[in-house]
Design an enzyme around this catalytic site. Structure first.
Site, PDB file in Angstrom:
ATOM      1  N   HIS A   3      -7.768  -5.652   0.219  1.00  0.00           N
ATOM      2  CA  HIS A   3      -6.564  -4.811   0.212  1.00  0.00           C
ATOM      3  C   HIS A   3      -5.484  -5.248   1.189  1.00  0.00           C
ATOM      4  CE1 HIS A   3      -4.077  -1.273  -0.255  1.00  0.00           C
ATOM      5  NE2 HIS A   3      -4.174  -0.995   1.035  1.00  0.00           N
TER       6      HIS A   3
ATOM      7  N   SER B  26       0.834  -1.191   0.000  1.00  0.00           N
ATOM      8  CA  SER B  26       0.000   0.000   0.000  1.00  0.00           C
ATOM      9  C   SER B  26       0.878   1.254   0.000  1.00  0.00           C
ATOM     10  CB  SER B  26      -0.958  -0.053   1.203  1.00  0.00           C
ATOM     11  OG  SER B  26      -1.979   0.900   1.089  1.00  0.00           O
TER      12      SER B  26
ATOM     13  N   ASP C  57      -9.187  -4.926  -5.626  1.00  0.00           N
ATOM     14  CA  ASP C  57      -8.591  -3.874  -4.796  1.00  0.00           C
ATOM     15  C   ASP C  57      -8.518  -2.578  -5.597  1.00  0.00           C
ATOM     16  OD1 ASP C  57      -7.219  -2.373  -2.948  1.00  0.00           O
ATOM     17  OD2 ASP C  57      -5.389  -3.588  -2.994  1.00  0.00           O
TER      18      ASP C  57
END
Length: 397
Positions: free
Chosen positions: A322, A221, A285
Site C-alpha cells: 500500500h 490513500s 492492495d
C-alpha cells in the site's frame, strides 16, 4: 521531462490516455512518478514525533520544501500550505493530553500544499502547471474519518437544490468531513481545507490567465480520495476558469485511492469534459477496493504488481503493497499482469527509496529499513553541549 513538454496534454489525459496504458508507455511512467513524488513529499515533511511541539506541522518551509525532500527546487515553488481539522468534536482535556507539551495547534494538521511551476519549470513542463498535493492518513483521528463510510450529500461541492434525491451525488462521509470541516478553536481552520485550496487555485488561475495552464491534483490513500473530490470540485465549480471564461484542464493522478462516491458522483464526473483522473492500483492492495458496496470508481485505472519485482521480499505484506514509494517502484517496472508478466525498471529510479518508510527490499541490497528520518530525530547540540529538539525550519505558518 524537457523532452516531453510537447506531449503534456496527452500525458495529462486529453485523449483519456488512449494507447499509453497497455503497454504502459515510458513517458507516462515518468509523468506518473513525477506527480507521485510530489505527493510523497507531503509525507516526507510531516512531523510525526509526538514529543515535538510542532507535531502535525510541515518540517520544512515553503522556500526550502522541495530542496529538503530531495526534489528539484527549480521546477515548482510552493505557494501555500493547507491544513485540515478533525471533524469529530473532542473535549479540550482529550486534545491537550494528545501532546506532551504546548503544541503549535491542537486542532489542525498540515494536509498538503499548492505549488506552481517556476519560469524554468514552465519551459521543461510545456506549460504553467498548478499542483495540489494531498497527504494520506497519518493521525489517529484521520483513521476514524476513513472508517465513516456512509454515503452523504456533498452540498459544498454540488450545491443544495435542483436535483431529486434519486439523482443527488453522494460521497464518503469521512472524506467529506475532512474536506469541509472548520474549527473555531484553530487559527488554521477558520476556513475548511476545501476553501483554502479553492481560494489559492482560483488566485493562481487568474494570475496566469494569459498563459497556457494546467491544474494537476495528486495524492495517496486518504490523500487520493481527497484529491479526487478536490479535482471534481475544481472542475464542477469552474475554479479552472479565468474571469474571461478561458477553461484550463484539470487532471488527477491518484495512488491507492479508496472509492469516493456513488453512481451519481460517477455520472457528475463523466460530464466534466475538462477533467481526467488516472488511478494507480497495486494488485494486492486492498485499500482501492474499499468501500465495497454502493461506491463506484471514477476515471481510468492502471494496475501494477509489485510482487513481480525481483528487488522486494516475496510476497510482501499489507503495508508494503500500500505505501506510496513501492507504488512508484511498481510504476517504474511493472510489465503487465499475470503469471507470465515480468518486471523491468523502465525508469531508472533508485530502489533505495522503496525502503524509505518500511522494510521491503531484499536484504542483499543492504538498504536500511525506515531510513527517512531527521538526523537525531531533530535533536541539535547547542554550543554549551546541551541538546534541544529543533526539528522544524523557522517559518511563519
Amino acid at each position: 521531462m524537457a523532452g516531453m513538454a510537447e506531449k503534456w496534454e496527452e500525458l495529462s489525459g486529453k485523449s483519456n490516455w488512449d494507447g499509453l496504458v497497455h503497454p504502459l508507455a515510458v513517458d507516462l511512467r515518468k509523468y506518473i512518478i513525477q506527480y507521485g513524488e510530489l505527493a510523497q513529499a507531503t509525507y516526507d515533511t510531516f512531523i510525526t514525533e509526538r514529543a515535538s511541539k510542532y507535531a502535525g506541522a510541515s518540517r520544512y518551509s515553503n522556500e526550502n520544501f522541495f530542496t529538503k525532500v530531495g526534489l528539484d527546487p527549480n521546477k515548482y515553488g510552493v505557494t501555500k500550505f493547507f491544513y485540515a481539522t478533525a471533524s469529530i468534536p473532542l473535549p479540550d482535556a482529550f486534545i491537550t493530553r494528545s501532546f506532551s507539551r504546548e503544541a503549535w495547534s491542537k486542532e489542525s494538521n498540515f494536509m498538503g500544499y499548492v505549488a506552481v511551476a517556476t519560469d524554468e519549470g514552465k519551459v521543461s513542463l510545456g506549460r504553467r502547471d498548478i499542483v495540489v498535493a494531498w497527504r494520506g492518513t497519518k493521525q489517529a483521528l484521520e483513521w476514524v474519518n476513513d472508517l465513516q463510510f456512509l454515503l452523504v450529500p456533498a452540498p459544498n461541492v454540488f450545491g443544495n437544490g435542483g436535483l431529486l434525491p434519486l439523482f443527488q451525488p453522494l460521497v464518503h462521509h469521512g472524506f467529506y468531513n475532512i474536506y469541509t470541516s472548520e474549527s473555531a478553536r484553530s487559527q488554521f481552520n477558520q476556513t475548511s481545507v476545501r476553501d483554502q485550496v479553492m481560494e489559492e487555485v482560483k488566485r493562481l488561475v487568474e494570475e496566469y490567465k494569459d498563459e497556457e495552464v494546467s491544474i494537476t491534483v495528486t495524492g495517496h490513500s486518504l490523500g487520493a480520495s481527497l484529491a479526487t473530490l478536490n479535482a471534481v470540485d475544481i472542475a464542477f465549480n469552474g475554479i479552472n476558469k479565468t474571469s474571461e471564461g478561458k477553461e484550463f484542464p484539470v487532471t488527477a493522478f491518484v495512488f491507492a485511492s479508496p472509492k469516493v462516491g456513488d453512481i451519481n458522483f460517477l455520472n457528475k464526473f463523466s460530464k466534466l469534459k475538462h477533467l481526467h483522473i488516472l488511478r494507480i492500483h497495486n494488485l494486492l492492495d486492498i485499500v482501492p477496493k474499499y468501500p465495497p458496496i454502493g461506491y463506484f470508481d471514477v476515471g481510468q485505472e492502471i494496475m501494477i504488481d509489485t510482487t513481480k519485482s525481483p528487488y522486494v521480499k516475496p510476497p510482501g505484506e499489507i503495508v508494503s503493497w500500500h505505501l506510496l514509494e513501492p507504488y512508484l517502484h511498481g510504476v517504474a517496472g511493472t510489465q503487465g499482469l499475470g503469471l507470465l508478466a515480468g518486471f523491468k525498471l523502465e525508469v531508472n529510479r533508485d530502489i533505495s527509496l522503496v525502503n524509505k518508510e518500511w522494510d521491503i527490499l531484499k536484504n542483499e541490497y543492504c538498504v536500511p529499513a525506515f531510513w527517512w528520518t531527521e538526523k537525531h530525530k531533530g535533536m541539535v547540540q547547542q554550543e554549551n553541549g546541551s541538546w534541544l529538539l529543533m526539528d522544524r525550519d523557522e517559518y511563519e505558518f
